[in-house]
Scaffold this active site. Sequence first.
Site: not given
Length: 501
Positions: A42-43, A312
Amino acid sequence: MSSFLESASLSEARVYEKHMEKFIAQESRPCFHLSPRVGWMNDPNGFSYYKGQYHLFYQYNPYATVWAPMHWGHAVSDDLLTWKHLPAALAPDAPYDDKEGCFSGSAIEMPDGRHLLMYTGVSANGHHTDGTVKTKQTQCIALGDGVDYVKLDCNPVIDASSLPKGSSSIDFRDPKIWREDDGTYRAVIASRDANGSGQIVMYKSDDAIKWEFVSVLARNNGRWGYMWECPDLFELDGYDVLLLSPQDMLPEGHEFYSGNGTLCLIGHVDKETGELIEQSATNIDHGIDFYATQTLLTPDGRRVMVAWMQNWDSIAGAAPSMRWFGQMTVPRELSVREGRLYQWPVRELEAHRGQKVLHKDVRLGGDPVVLDGVKGRVVDLLVDVRPTDDDYPYQEFVIWFARDDKFHCSLRYRPATGRLVMSRIHAGSRRAFVHHRKCDVDGAPTHLSLRLVMDRHSVEVFVNEGRLTLTMTIPTDLSADMISFFSRGFVTLDVEKYDLS
Protein backbone atom coordinates in the site's frame (compact mmCIF):
# COMPACT_ATOMS: atom_id res chain seq x y z
CA MET A 1 23.70 4.05 16.83
CA SER A 2 24.72 0.40 16.57
CA SER A 3 26.11 -1.07 13.34
CA PHE A 4 23.81 -2.93 10.96
CA LEU A 5 22.82 -6.35 12.24
CA GLU A 6 19.99 -7.98 10.34
CA SER A 7 17.23 -9.00 12.75
CA ALA A 8 15.56 -12.38 12.53
CA SER A 9 12.35 -10.73 11.29
CA LEU A 10 14.10 -8.76 8.56
CA SER A 11 16.24 -11.74 7.57
CA GLU A 12 13.15 -13.92 7.28
CA ALA A 13 11.39 -11.34 5.10
CA ARG A 14 14.42 -10.95 2.83
CA VAL A 15 14.87 -14.70 2.37
CA TYR A 16 11.16 -15.19 1.73
CA GLU A 17 10.78 -12.42 -0.85
CA LYS A 18 13.89 -13.48 -2.76
CA HIS A 19 12.59 -17.04 -2.99
CA MET A 20 8.96 -16.29 -3.76
CA GLU A 21 9.53 -13.67 -6.47
CA LYS A 22 10.78 -16.50 -8.71
CA PHE A 23 7.20 -17.74 -8.99
CA ILE A 24 5.82 -14.42 -10.30
CA ALA A 25 5.81 -14.13 -14.08
CA GLN A 26 6.94 -10.72 -15.27
CA GLU A 27 4.10 -10.82 -17.79
CA SER A 28 1.62 -10.70 -14.91
CA ARG A 29 3.01 -7.42 -13.61
CA PRO A 30 2.58 -3.89 -14.91
CA CYS A 31 5.41 -2.82 -17.21
CA PHE A 32 6.34 0.54 -15.71
CA HIS A 33 4.25 0.92 -12.54
CA LEU A 34 5.96 -0.32 -9.39
CA SER A 35 4.32 -3.40 -7.87
CA PRO A 36 5.48 -5.25 -4.72
CA ARG A 37 8.28 -7.74 -4.94
CA VAL A 38 5.83 -10.28 -3.47
CA GLY A 39 2.71 -10.06 -1.33
CA TRP A 40 0.90 -6.87 -0.42
CA MET A 41 1.67 -3.20 -1.14
CA ASN A 42 0.00 0.00 0.00
CA ASP A 43 1.23 3.57 0.71
CA PRO A 44 4.40 4.86 -0.98
CA ASN A 45 7.11 5.68 1.55
CA GLY A 46 10.55 7.27 1.48
CA PHE A 47 10.25 8.63 -2.07
CA SER A 48 13.67 10.23 -2.47
CA TYR A 49 16.75 10.71 -4.63
CA TYR A 50 19.88 9.18 -3.13
CA LYS A 51 23.28 8.28 -4.58
CA GLY A 52 22.18 8.95 -8.15
CA GLN A 53 18.99 6.87 -8.04
CA TYR A 54 15.34 7.30 -7.19
CA HIS A 55 14.32 5.28 -4.15
CA LEU A 56 10.74 4.29 -3.47
CA PHE A 57 9.75 2.30 -0.39
CA TYR A 58 6.25 1.06 0.34
CA GLN A 59 4.05 -0.43 3.01
CA TYR A 60 4.59 -4.13 2.62
CA ASN A 61 3.48 -7.56 3.75
CA PRO A 62 5.68 -10.03 1.90
CA TYR A 63 3.84 -13.08 3.22
CA ALA A 64 0.34 -12.65 1.77
CA THR A 65 -1.80 -10.36 -0.38
CA VAL A 66 -3.55 -8.88 2.65
CA TRP A 67 -2.67 -6.07 5.04
CA ALA A 68 -0.72 -7.26 8.10
CA PRO A 69 2.01 -5.90 10.41
CA MET A 70 3.79 -3.58 8.03
CA HIS A 71 7.32 -3.88 6.68
CA TRP A 72 8.97 -1.48 4.24
CA GLY A 73 9.52 -2.84 0.74
CA HIS A 74 12.17 -1.14 -1.37
CA ALA A 75 12.90 -0.46 -5.05
CA VAL A 76 15.19 1.84 -7.05
CA SER A 77 15.05 3.38 -10.51
CA ASP A 78 17.20 5.52 -12.78
CA ASP A 79 14.21 7.00 -14.65
CA LEU A 80 11.18 6.72 -12.30
CA LEU A 81 9.69 4.04 -14.56
CA THR A 82 12.05 1.05 -14.69
CA TRP A 83 12.17 -0.34 -11.16
CA LYS A 84 14.54 -2.83 -9.54
CA HIS A 85 13.53 -4.46 -6.27
CA LEU A 86 15.99 -4.34 -3.38
CA PRO A 87 15.77 -6.30 -0.12
CA ALA A 88 13.09 -5.24 2.35
CA ALA A 89 14.37 -2.23 4.29
CA LEU A 90 12.44 -2.42 7.58
CA ALA A 91 10.65 -5.10 9.54
CA PRO A 92 8.55 -4.71 12.71
CA ASP A 93 11.25 -6.03 15.02
CA ALA A 94 11.85 -3.39 17.73
CA PRO A 95 9.85 -4.59 20.76
CA TYR A 96 9.28 -1.18 22.33
CA ASP A 97 9.04 0.94 19.19
CA ASP A 98 7.51 -0.83 16.18
CA LYS A 99 6.65 -4.44 17.00
CA GLU A 100 3.10 -3.94 15.70
CA GLY A 101 4.24 -2.35 12.44
CA CYS A 102 6.55 0.06 10.62
CA PHE A 103 3.98 2.47 9.21
CA SER A 104 4.41 5.13 6.55
CA GLY A 105 7.14 7.75 6.46
CA SER A 106 9.68 9.51 4.28
CA ALA A 107 13.39 9.76 3.50
CA ILE A 108 16.14 12.28 2.84
CA GLU A 109 19.88 12.25 2.22
CA MET A 110 21.88 13.53 5.18
CA PRO A 111 24.91 15.86 4.88
CA ASP A 112 27.21 12.96 5.88
CA GLY A 113 25.95 10.88 2.95
CA ARG A 114 23.69 8.53 4.87
CA HIS A 115 20.08 7.84 3.88
CA LEU A 116 17.64 8.71 6.67
CA LEU A 117 14.25 7.00 6.95
CA MET A 118 11.69 8.60 9.23
CA TYR A 119 8.73 6.31 9.89
CA THR A 120 5.89 5.66 12.30
CA GLY A 121 6.52 2.89 14.76
CA VAL A 122 3.45 1.13 16.14
CA SER A 123 3.87 -0.56 19.50
CA ALA A 124 1.68 -2.27 22.07
CA ASN A 125 0.27 -0.20 24.90
CA GLY A 126 -1.76 -2.65 26.96
CA HIS A 127 -4.95 -4.51 26.06
CA HIS A 128 -8.58 -3.64 25.46
CA THR A 129 -11.29 -5.32 27.52
CA ASP A 130 -11.92 -7.71 24.61
CA GLY A 131 -8.30 -8.87 24.72
CA THR A 132 -7.09 -7.06 21.61
CA VAL A 133 -3.87 -5.06 21.78
CA LYS A 134 -3.96 -1.33 22.41
CA THR A 135 -1.39 0.50 20.35
CA LYS A 136 0.39 3.82 20.22
CA GLN A 137 2.14 5.50 17.31
CA THR A 138 5.47 7.31 17.52
CA GLN A 139 8.02 8.61 15.03
CA CYS A 140 11.26 6.71 14.57
CA ILE A 141 14.50 7.03 12.59
CA ALA A 142 16.65 4.52 10.70
CA LEU A 143 19.91 5.40 8.94
CA GLY A 144 21.56 3.46 6.15
CA ASP A 145 23.45 3.22 2.90
CA GLY A 146 20.59 2.71 0.43
CA VAL A 147 20.23 -1.02 1.10
CA ASP A 148 20.72 -1.72 4.81
CA TYR A 149 19.28 0.48 7.58
CA VAL A 150 19.89 0.70 11.32
CA LYS A 151 17.16 1.87 13.69
CA LEU A 152 18.38 4.41 16.24
CA ASP A 153 18.81 3.36 19.86
CA CYS A 154 17.13 6.63 20.89
CA ASN A 155 13.85 5.83 19.10
CA PRO A 156 11.22 7.06 19.23
CA VAL A 157 12.41 10.56 18.38
CA ILE A 158 8.89 12.06 18.60
CA ASP A 159 5.97 10.84 20.67
CA ALA A 160 2.51 12.18 21.42
CA SER A 161 3.60 13.94 24.62
CA SER A 162 4.62 16.97 22.54
CA LEU A 163 1.23 17.28 20.83
CA PRO A 164 -1.47 19.81 21.81
CA LYS A 165 -3.51 18.73 24.81
CA GLY A 166 -6.02 15.98 24.08
CA SER A 167 -4.42 14.86 20.81
CA SER A 168 -4.44 11.14 20.07
CA SER A 169 -1.43 8.89 20.67
CA ILE A 170 -3.12 6.14 18.65
CA ASP A 171 -3.54 8.22 15.46
CA PHE A 172 -0.20 10.01 15.10
CA ARG A 173 1.60 8.94 11.95
CA ASP A 174 3.11 9.36 8.48
CA PRO A 175 5.95 11.88 8.96
CA LYS A 176 7.16 13.76 5.88
CA ILE A 177 10.64 15.19 6.47
CA TRP A 178 12.64 17.75 4.49
CA ARG A 179 15.74 19.89 4.92
CA GLU A 180 15.51 23.67 4.85
CA ASP A 181 17.99 25.93 3.04
CA ASP A 182 19.53 26.89 6.39
CA GLY A 183 20.38 23.26 7.15
CA THR A 184 17.62 22.69 9.73
CA TYR A 185 14.88 20.10 9.33
CA ARG A 186 11.11 20.17 9.28
CA ALA A 187 8.50 17.43 9.41
CA VAL A 188 4.73 17.38 9.06
CA ILE A 189 2.84 14.55 10.74
CA ALA A 190 -0.81 13.46 10.74
CA SER A 191 -2.70 13.51 14.01
CA ARG A 192 -6.19 13.78 15.57
CA ASP A 193 -7.20 16.55 17.92
CA ALA A 194 -9.16 16.34 21.16
CA ASN A 195 -12.42 16.25 19.17
CA GLY A 196 -11.26 13.34 17.02
CA SER A 197 -10.88 15.46 13.90
CA GLY A 198 -7.80 15.37 11.70
CA GLN A 199 -4.95 17.84 12.10
CA ILE A 200 -1.48 18.21 10.62
CA VAL A 201 1.29 19.19 13.00
CA MET A 202 4.73 20.60 12.21
CA TYR A 203 8.04 19.92 13.97
CA LYS A 204 11.57 21.30 13.58
CA SER A 205 15.03 20.00 14.38
CA ASP A 206 18.67 21.00 14.06
CA ASP A 207 19.93 17.45 13.53
CA ALA A 208 16.86 15.36 12.47
CA ILE A 209 17.12 13.49 15.79
CA LYS A 210 15.93 15.92 18.49
CA TRP A 211 12.61 17.46 17.51
CA GLU A 212 10.53 20.38 18.78
CA PHE A 213 6.83 21.00 18.17
CA VAL A 214 6.19 24.13 16.08
CA SER A 215 2.50 24.45 15.26
CA VAL A 216 -0.72 22.93 14.09
CA LEU A 217 -0.29 23.53 10.38
CA ALA A 218 -3.85 22.65 9.32
CA ARG A 219 -7.05 21.66 11.09
CA ASN A 220 -9.87 19.62 9.63
CA ASN A 221 -12.56 20.84 12.05
CA GLY A 222 -14.86 18.12 10.79
CA ARG A 223 -14.85 19.26 7.16
CA TRP A 224 -13.39 16.30 5.23
CA GLY A 225 -13.60 12.91 6.90
CA TYR A 226 -12.07 12.16 10.26
CA MET A 227 -8.37 11.22 10.38
CA TRP A 228 -6.06 12.89 7.84
CA GLU A 229 -3.24 10.63 6.61
CA CYS A 230 -0.03 10.94 4.57
CA PRO A 231 0.62 14.71 4.69
CA ASP A 232 3.10 16.31 2.29
CA LEU A 233 3.92 20.03 2.36
CA PHE A 234 6.00 21.79 -0.30
CA GLU A 235 6.39 25.08 -2.12
CA LEU A 236 5.38 25.11 -5.77
CA ASP A 237 5.01 27.99 -8.23
CA GLY A 238 4.75 30.60 -5.46
CA TYR A 239 2.25 28.66 -3.31
CA ASP A 240 2.45 26.35 -0.32
CA VAL A 241 0.77 23.07 -1.19
CA LEU A 242 -0.46 20.51 1.37
CA LEU A 243 -1.48 17.07 0.11
CA LEU A 244 -3.55 14.81 2.38
CA SER A 245 -5.53 11.58 2.37
CA PRO A 246 -8.64 11.90 4.56
CA GLN A 247 -10.39 8.80 5.88
CA ASP A 248 -14.18 8.31 6.01
CA MET A 249 -15.18 11.25 3.84
CA LEU A 250 -18.74 12.20 2.96
CA PRO A 251 -19.60 13.10 -0.65
CA GLU A 252 -19.64 16.69 -1.88
CA GLY A 253 -21.09 16.71 -5.37
CA HIS A 254 -18.55 15.18 -7.74
CA GLU A 255 -15.54 16.71 -6.00
CA PHE A 256 -15.32 14.37 -3.02
CA TYR A 257 -16.84 10.90 -2.64
CA SER A 258 -17.60 8.70 0.35
CA GLY A 259 -14.73 6.69 1.76
CA ASN A 260 -11.00 7.30 1.78
CA GLY A 261 -10.06 10.10 -0.58
CA THR A 262 -7.45 12.72 -1.34
CA LEU A 263 -7.24 16.44 -0.72
CA CYS A 264 -5.07 19.27 -2.03
CA LEU A 265 -4.97 22.48 0.02
CA ILE A 266 -3.26 25.42 -1.66
CA GLY A 267 -2.39 28.63 0.17
CA HIS A 268 0.42 30.17 2.18
CA VAL A 269 1.97 29.26 5.53
CA ASP A 270 1.84 32.18 7.95
CA LYS A 271 5.42 32.66 9.15
CA GLU A 272 4.27 33.95 12.55
CA THR A 273 1.70 31.29 13.44
CA GLY A 274 2.93 28.35 11.37
CA GLU A 275 -0.61 27.87 10.07
CA LEU A 276 -1.60 27.25 6.46
CA ILE A 277 -3.91 30.00 5.22
CA GLU A 278 -6.07 28.07 2.74
CA GLN A 279 -7.00 29.54 -0.62
CA SER A 280 -8.47 26.44 -2.31
CA ALA A 281 -9.39 22.84 -1.54
CA THR A 282 -9.80 20.23 -4.29
CA ASN A 283 -9.57 16.52 -4.87
CA ILE A 284 -6.16 15.40 -6.12
CA ASP A 285 -7.54 12.63 -8.36
CA HIS A 286 -11.17 12.06 -9.34
CA GLY A 287 -10.87 8.38 -10.27
CA ILE A 288 -11.49 5.18 -8.34
CA ASP A 289 -8.05 3.93 -7.29
CA PHE A 290 -5.82 6.64 -5.85
CA TYR A 291 -4.65 7.21 -2.27
CA ALA A 292 -1.67 8.21 -0.09
CA THR A 293 0.39 10.60 -2.18
CA GLN A 294 4.07 11.37 -1.67
CA THR A 295 6.36 13.73 -3.57
CA LEU A 296 10.04 14.42 -4.12
CA LEU A 297 12.09 17.17 -5.74
CA THR A 298 14.14 15.83 -8.65
CA PRO A 299 17.75 16.97 -9.19
CA ASP A 300 16.54 19.15 -12.09
CA GLY A 301 13.95 20.88 -9.89
CA ARG A 302 10.69 19.12 -10.73
CA ARG A 303 8.13 18.32 -8.04
CA VAL A 304 7.07 14.71 -8.76
CA MET A 305 4.25 12.83 -7.05
CA VAL A 306 3.39 9.15 -6.75
CA ALA A 307 0.40 7.48 -5.06
CA TRP A 308 -0.95 4.05 -4.21
CA MET A 309 -3.10 3.01 -7.16
CA GLN A 310 -5.77 1.26 -5.13
CA ASN A 311 -8.93 1.90 -3.13
CA TRP A 312 -9.36 0.60 0.42
CA ASP A 313 -12.98 -0.19 -0.39
CA SER A 314 -12.06 -2.49 -3.30
CA ILE A 315 -9.28 -4.61 -1.83
CA ALA A 316 -11.57 -7.63 -2.27
CA GLY A 317 -9.87 -7.68 -5.67
CA ALA A 318 -6.87 -9.41 -4.04
CA ALA A 319 -7.52 -13.09 -4.70
CA PRO A 320 -5.88 -15.53 -2.25
CA SER A 321 -4.19 -17.27 -5.19
CA MET A 322 -2.36 -14.09 -6.23
CA ARG A 323 1.30 -13.71 -5.29
CA TRP A 324 1.29 -9.88 -5.46
CA PHE A 325 -1.28 -7.14 -4.96
CA GLY A 326 -1.09 -3.36 -5.31
CA GLN A 327 0.80 -0.94 -7.53
CA MET A 328 1.84 2.69 -7.65
CA THR A 329 0.69 5.33 -10.10
CA VAL A 330 2.94 6.62 -12.82
CA PRO A 331 5.04 9.39 -11.25
CA ARG A 332 3.52 12.78 -12.13
CA GLU A 333 5.08 16.19 -12.54
CA LEU A 334 3.16 18.82 -10.58
CA SER A 335 2.52 22.50 -11.18
CA VAL A 336 0.11 25.13 -9.90
CA ARG A 337 -1.78 27.15 -12.48
CA GLU A 338 -4.64 29.53 -11.75
CA GLY A 339 -4.50 28.40 -8.13
CA ARG A 340 -5.09 24.75 -9.04
CA LEU A 341 -2.89 21.63 -8.99
CA TYR A 342 -1.99 20.28 -12.45
CA GLN A 343 -0.52 16.80 -13.00
CA TRP A 344 1.25 15.26 -15.99
CA PRO A 345 3.14 11.97 -16.46
CA VAL A 346 6.87 12.40 -15.97
CA ARG A 347 8.60 13.33 -19.21
CA GLU A 348 10.76 10.21 -18.95
CA LEU A 349 7.74 8.22 -20.15
CA GLU A 350 8.16 9.65 -23.64
CA ALA A 351 11.51 7.86 -23.97
CA HIS A 352 9.60 4.56 -23.69
CA ARG A 353 7.27 5.33 -26.59
CA GLY A 354 7.33 3.03 -29.61
CA GLN A 355 6.08 3.66 -33.12
CA LYS A 356 3.65 6.53 -33.53
CA VAL A 357 0.16 5.96 -34.97
CA LEU A 358 -1.60 9.19 -35.94
CA HIS A 359 -5.14 9.82 -37.18
CA LYS A 360 -6.10 13.45 -37.79
CA ASP A 361 -9.47 15.06 -38.48
CA VAL A 362 -11.45 11.86 -38.00
CA ARG A 363 -15.16 12.65 -38.34
CA LEU A 364 -17.21 10.63 -35.88
CA GLY A 365 -20.96 10.34 -35.39
CA GLY A 366 -23.27 7.35 -35.07
CA ASP A 367 -21.67 3.89 -35.10
CA PRO A 368 -18.60 3.04 -32.98
CA VAL A 369 -15.31 3.40 -34.83
CA VAL A 370 -12.11 1.37 -34.54
CA LEU A 371 -9.02 3.11 -35.96
CA ASP A 372 -6.21 1.21 -37.64
CA GLY A 373 -3.31 0.59 -35.27
CA VAL A 374 -5.14 1.94 -32.22
CA LYS A 375 -5.32 -0.91 -29.72
CA GLY A 376 -3.39 -2.32 -26.77
CA ARG A 377 -3.10 -2.46 -22.99
CA VAL A 378 0.33 -0.80 -22.64
CA VAL A 379 -0.19 2.43 -24.54
CA ASP A 380 0.07 6.21 -24.38
CA LEU A 381 -3.05 7.53 -26.12
CA LEU A 382 -3.72 11.22 -26.81
CA VAL A 383 -7.19 12.20 -28.03
CA ASP A 384 -8.35 15.67 -29.03
CA VAL A 385 -12.15 15.98 -29.28
CA ARG A 386 -13.98 18.95 -30.80
CA PRO A 387 -17.39 19.57 -32.34
CA THR A 388 -17.50 19.23 -36.12
CA ASP A 389 -19.95 22.13 -36.31
CA ASP A 390 -20.22 24.67 -33.49
CA ASP A 391 -23.87 25.27 -34.42
CA TYR A 392 -24.70 21.59 -33.81
CA PRO A 393 -22.86 20.46 -30.66
CA TYR A 394 -22.53 16.77 -29.93
CA GLN A 395 -24.43 15.18 -27.03
CA GLU A 396 -21.94 12.55 -25.92
CA PHE A 397 -18.46 11.24 -26.64
CA VAL A 398 -17.23 7.79 -25.48
CA ILE A 399 -13.93 5.90 -25.51
CA TRP A 400 -14.18 2.16 -24.86
CA PHE A 401 -10.90 0.47 -23.92
CA ALA A 402 -9.65 -2.83 -22.49
CA ARG A 403 -12.42 -4.19 -24.68
CA ASP A 404 -13.34 -7.52 -26.22
CA ASP A 405 -16.64 -9.00 -27.32
CA LYS A 406 -17.84 -9.30 -23.72
CA PHE A 407 -16.09 -6.75 -21.49
CA HIS A 408 -14.94 -3.15 -21.61
CA CYS A 409 -14.04 -0.05 -19.60
CA SER A 410 -15.21 3.38 -20.68
CA LEU A 411 -14.66 7.10 -20.47
CA ARG A 412 -17.80 9.09 -21.28
CA TYR A 413 -18.23 12.85 -21.66
CA ARG A 414 -21.38 14.97 -22.05
CA PRO A 415 -20.66 18.62 -22.84
CA ALA A 416 -24.16 19.80 -21.91
CA THR A 417 -23.35 19.06 -18.26
CA GLY A 418 -19.54 19.07 -18.44
CA ARG A 419 -19.61 15.66 -16.77
CA LEU A 420 -16.89 13.09 -17.36
CA VAL A 421 -17.57 9.51 -16.21
CA MET A 422 -14.99 6.75 -15.78
CA SER A 423 -16.47 3.25 -15.55
CA ARG A 424 -15.42 -0.39 -15.20
CA ILE A 425 -18.96 -1.67 -14.55
CA HIS A 426 -18.63 -4.03 -17.53
CA ALA A 427 -14.97 -4.92 -16.97
CA GLY A 428 -15.61 -8.45 -15.69
CA SER A 429 -15.25 -7.98 -11.95
CA ARG A 430 -17.07 -10.46 -9.72
CA ARG A 431 -17.06 -8.03 -6.79
CA ALA A 432 -19.54 -5.26 -5.99
CA PHE A 433 -16.96 -2.63 -5.11
CA VAL A 434 -16.62 0.86 -6.60
CA HIS A 435 -16.98 0.71 -10.39
CA HIS A 436 -17.42 4.28 -11.59
CA ARG A 437 -16.64 7.89 -10.75
CA LYS A 438 -17.80 11.24 -12.12
CA CYS A 439 -16.16 14.63 -12.24
CA ASP A 440 -17.12 18.02 -13.63
CA VAL A 441 -14.96 19.64 -16.28
CA ASP A 442 -14.76 23.38 -15.61
CA GLY A 443 -16.77 25.43 -18.07
CA ALA A 444 -18.34 22.35 -19.70
CA PRO A 445 -16.24 22.79 -22.86
CA THR A 446 -17.05 21.07 -26.13
CA HIS A 447 -13.33 20.89 -26.96
CA LEU A 448 -11.66 18.27 -24.76
CA SER A 449 -8.07 17.06 -24.57
CA LEU A 450 -7.50 13.59 -23.11
CA ARG A 451 -4.39 11.52 -22.44
CA LEU A 452 -4.83 7.87 -21.41
CA VAL A 453 -1.78 6.07 -20.03
CA MET A 454 -2.50 2.34 -19.84
CA ASP A 455 -0.27 -0.33 -18.30
CA ARG A 456 -1.86 -3.80 -18.42
CA HIS A 457 -3.92 -3.55 -15.24
CA SER A 458 -4.62 0.19 -15.05
CA VAL A 459 -5.47 3.43 -16.80
CA GLU A 460 -4.62 6.99 -15.79
CA VAL A 461 -6.51 9.77 -17.55
CA PHE A 462 -5.20 13.34 -17.81
CA VAL A 463 -7.82 15.89 -18.86
CA ASN A 464 -7.05 19.25 -20.50
CA GLU A 465 -3.28 19.16 -19.99
CA GLY A 466 -3.60 17.68 -16.49
CA ARG A 467 -6.16 20.02 -14.93
CA LEU A 468 -8.10 16.92 -13.87
CA THR A 469 -6.95 13.32 -13.47
CA LEU A 470 -8.83 10.04 -13.06
CA THR A 471 -7.12 6.77 -12.11
CA MET A 472 -8.50 3.23 -12.20
CA THR A 473 -7.28 -0.36 -12.03
CA ILE A 474 -8.65 -2.77 -14.64
CA PRO A 475 -9.67 -6.37 -13.81
CA THR A 476 -10.25 -7.45 -17.42
CA ASP A 477 -8.05 -10.17 -18.94
CA LEU A 478 -5.08 -8.77 -20.86
CA SER A 479 -6.39 -10.27 -24.10
CA ALA A 480 -9.09 -7.54 -24.10
CA ASP A 481 -7.09 -4.90 -25.95
CA MET A 482 -9.53 -3.23 -28.34
CA ILE A 483 -10.06 0.55 -28.27
CA SER A 484 -13.03 2.20 -29.99
CA PHE A 485 -14.70 5.61 -30.19
CA PHE A 486 -18.34 6.69 -30.34
CA SER A 487 -20.30 9.93 -30.37
CA ARG A 488 -23.92 11.04 -30.40
CA GLY A 489 -23.75 14.03 -32.66
CA PHE A 490 -20.75 14.82 -34.82
CA VAL A 491 -17.24 15.31 -33.47
CA THR A 492 -13.83 15.57 -35.07
CA LEU A 493 -10.95 13.65 -33.51
CA ASP A 494 -7.19 13.73 -33.56
CA VAL A 495 -5.81 10.47 -32.16
CA GLU A 496 -2.13 9.88 -31.40
CA LYS A 497 -1.11 6.49 -30.04
CA TYR A 498 2.19 4.96 -28.92
CA ASP A 499 2.95 1.52 -27.61
CA LEU A 500 5.05 1.72 -24.45
CA SER A 501 8.05 -0.51 -23.89
